[in-house]
Design a protein around this motif. Sequence first.
Motif, short mmCIF file in Angstrom:
data_model
loop_
_atom_site.label_atom_id
_atom_site.label_comp_id
_atom_site.label_asym_id
_atom_site.label_seq_id
_atom_site.Cartn_x
_atom_site.Cartn_y
_atom_site.Cartn_z
N HIS A 105 0.83 -1.20 0.00
CA HIS A 105 0.00 0.00 0.00
C HIS A 105 0.87 1.26 0.00
O HIS A 105 0.58 2.23 -0.70
CB HIS A 105 -0.95 -0.04 1.20
CG HIS A 105 -2.06 0.96 1.11
ND1 HIS A 105 -2.98 1.13 2.10
CD2 HIS A 105 -2.39 1.86 0.15
CE1 HIS A 105 -3.83 2.09 1.75
NE2 HIS A 105 -3.49 2.55 0.58
N HIS A 122 -9.03 6.08 -4.66
CA HIS A 122 -9.06 7.31 -3.86
C HIS A 122 -9.94 8.40 -4.45
O HIS A 122 -10.21 9.39 -3.77
CB HIS A 122 -7.64 7.85 -3.67
CG HIS A 122 -6.90 7.19 -2.54
ND1 HIS A 122 -6.92 7.68 -1.26
CD2 HIS A 122 -6.17 6.05 -2.50
CE1 HIS A 122 -6.20 6.89 -0.48
NE2 HIS A 122 -5.74 5.89 -1.21
N HIS A 202 -7.02 8.28 5.78
CA HIS A 202 -6.26 7.90 4.59
C HIS A 202 -6.96 8.37 3.30
O HIS A 202 -6.31 8.53 2.27
CB HIS A 202 -6.06 6.39 4.57
CG HIS A 202 -5.27 5.91 3.40
ND1 HIS A 202 -3.92 6.15 3.27
CD2 HIS A 202 -5.64 5.24 2.28
CE1 HIS A 202 -3.50 5.62 2.12
NE2 HIS A 202 -4.52 5.07 1.50
ZN ZN Z 1 -4.43 4.26 -0.46
#
Ligand code: ZN
Length: 263
Positions: A105, A122, A202
Amino acid sequence: MVEAGLGLYAIAIPAGLLVLLSVAEYLWPRSARVLGRIPRWRTHALFFLTNVTVGRVLALLVVVGSAAAWAHDHGFGLFNYVGWPWWLEAGLAFILLDFALWLQHVAMHRFGFLWVMHKVHHSDRDLDASTALRFHPLELLFSTLYKSASVVFLGVPVLAALAFELWLNCNALFNHSNVRLPRSVDRLLRIFLVSPDMHLVHHSTAVGEQQRNYGFALTWWDRLFATYDYESTMGRDGQTIGLAEIADERPAQFLWSMKQPLT
Ligand SMILES: [Zn+2]
């Protein structure tokens, strides 16, 4: 060559038939249409694409299992070498595979050619459990190969490899979910597991915060490597989600999302 030829027929014949029948329906319709052609076709095409992807994912799951079986049969990999009790090997496999995926990741965010695949995930402007399904097929392919290689080098027992896969998918659905847990429960969970609030950070629109809380299941690696944040500087309730440069409805479009790695 024979398989490639068969594969081509397996796609070309049904596709050709679909076109022929659609022309026939246009020329000689039996019943009048209630709904428009285009939205229905678009929806059914998306169903088809999704099903192809699901089929692909299932095939890839078999790859991880096959890698584990191959390592076992050939006595390859750490655990096949040491021959520890199964419960110890399985427990260590869960922890070490989790670390391998944490590393992957980090790499997805650090290297441009990996980020172009991962940014599709994302670009979602909301987070819910369905975001856990939003991975570009290229990223799925890459991560399955990476996971299979990790399984081979560690010599993970077949059952543990498949159980880890299930564990991982359940965690991904959970930590992407849009549930509001009491802060006390959230803090307790975070001792071991990535909670929804922890993973929320995140998915911040702030690039610096996208490089925090990389964990999938265990929270330990982010704490160990100092990439852990409790919450966004925007606060949990004020945090914006997604990529700052994409502030419109395009991420909700399937085709745009599929093409995103090229943009
Ligand atoms: Zn990520």
